[in-house]
Structures are given as structure tokens and as C-alpha cells.
Motif scaffolding. Sequence first.
Motif: not given
Length: 151
Positions: A89-90, A96-99, A105-108, A113-115
Motif C-alpha cells: 500500500f502507498l 491486520n494483513c498490512v505492515d 501486505v504480509i503474505p502469511s 498471497l500466503g496460499r
Amino acid sequence: RERHVMAFGGGGSVEVPRNFRLLEELERGEKGIGDGSVSYGMEDVDDVLMRSWTGTIIGPMNTAHDGRIYGLKIYCDLDYPKKPPKVRFLTKINMNCVDSRNGNVIPSAFHVLGRWKMNYRIETVLVELRREMASSSNRKLAQPTEGSSYE
């Protein structure tokens, strides 16, 4: 030259070169998707490897994101679509899925992204991020000042 396999009914498969796949995605993105709440396109039209993309998500109604416009960067490395793109994200967002430090975006923490599956697309990522904004764990989270950006 890297090629990707697409399965068709009847058990056969056809290999589709990465750039053909991305050209198809670009065409879909330029036509607009559904109700216009997500869009995407090439960041640099001269990037012959089609790696750098931009995306936009309009926040879902009746959420803390309602009416907000979020800009994203999407990076499809040379192993895409076998591996997921990197998404950031700019525009600042509390999800909860963004640092929160850099907008990645946090894949886990984000199932798409994670699966990752090879038939997912940039469109899939954006539509599912928008859906995640409306989820019970994100819909009411306090948001940063509208229009603020990550450094």
C-alpha cells in the motif's frame, strides 16, 4: 524462455508465456473491473518484463474505509504467476494483513498471497484485499489520516 501451464477440461494443458498472461491481465485492468472499486495497470509502459504495476482500491461502504482511495504498488517478479506478486500500500491503512511501518501486505496474514495459486491474478489480489477491508477484523479499525502515505 519461461512458460506457464494452464489446464483445460479434458486433462490437456497448454503452456502460456508469462508476458502473454500479463498482457491479458493488463487488458482486463484497462477495461475496468466490475463496479470500478478496484483498478490496476502498468506503472511503466516501457518495462518490457511487465514487473511494476499500480493498483487502486476504493474502500467498501459502511466501513472505516468508506470512500477512501488507496494506492498500491504491485511487483510481479519473473517467477510470476508461479509465485505471488509483492504488494504494498502507498496510502496508509490500518489492516491486520498490512505492515504498519511500510505498507507491505504480509503474505502469511493474507490468504491470497500466503496460499497462492497460479490461476490467481492481480485482480484477485485487489478484489480480495478490498473484501478483507470489510471483514469483521478490519471494518471498524481506526484509520490513519486520509491521504497520508508511507515514506
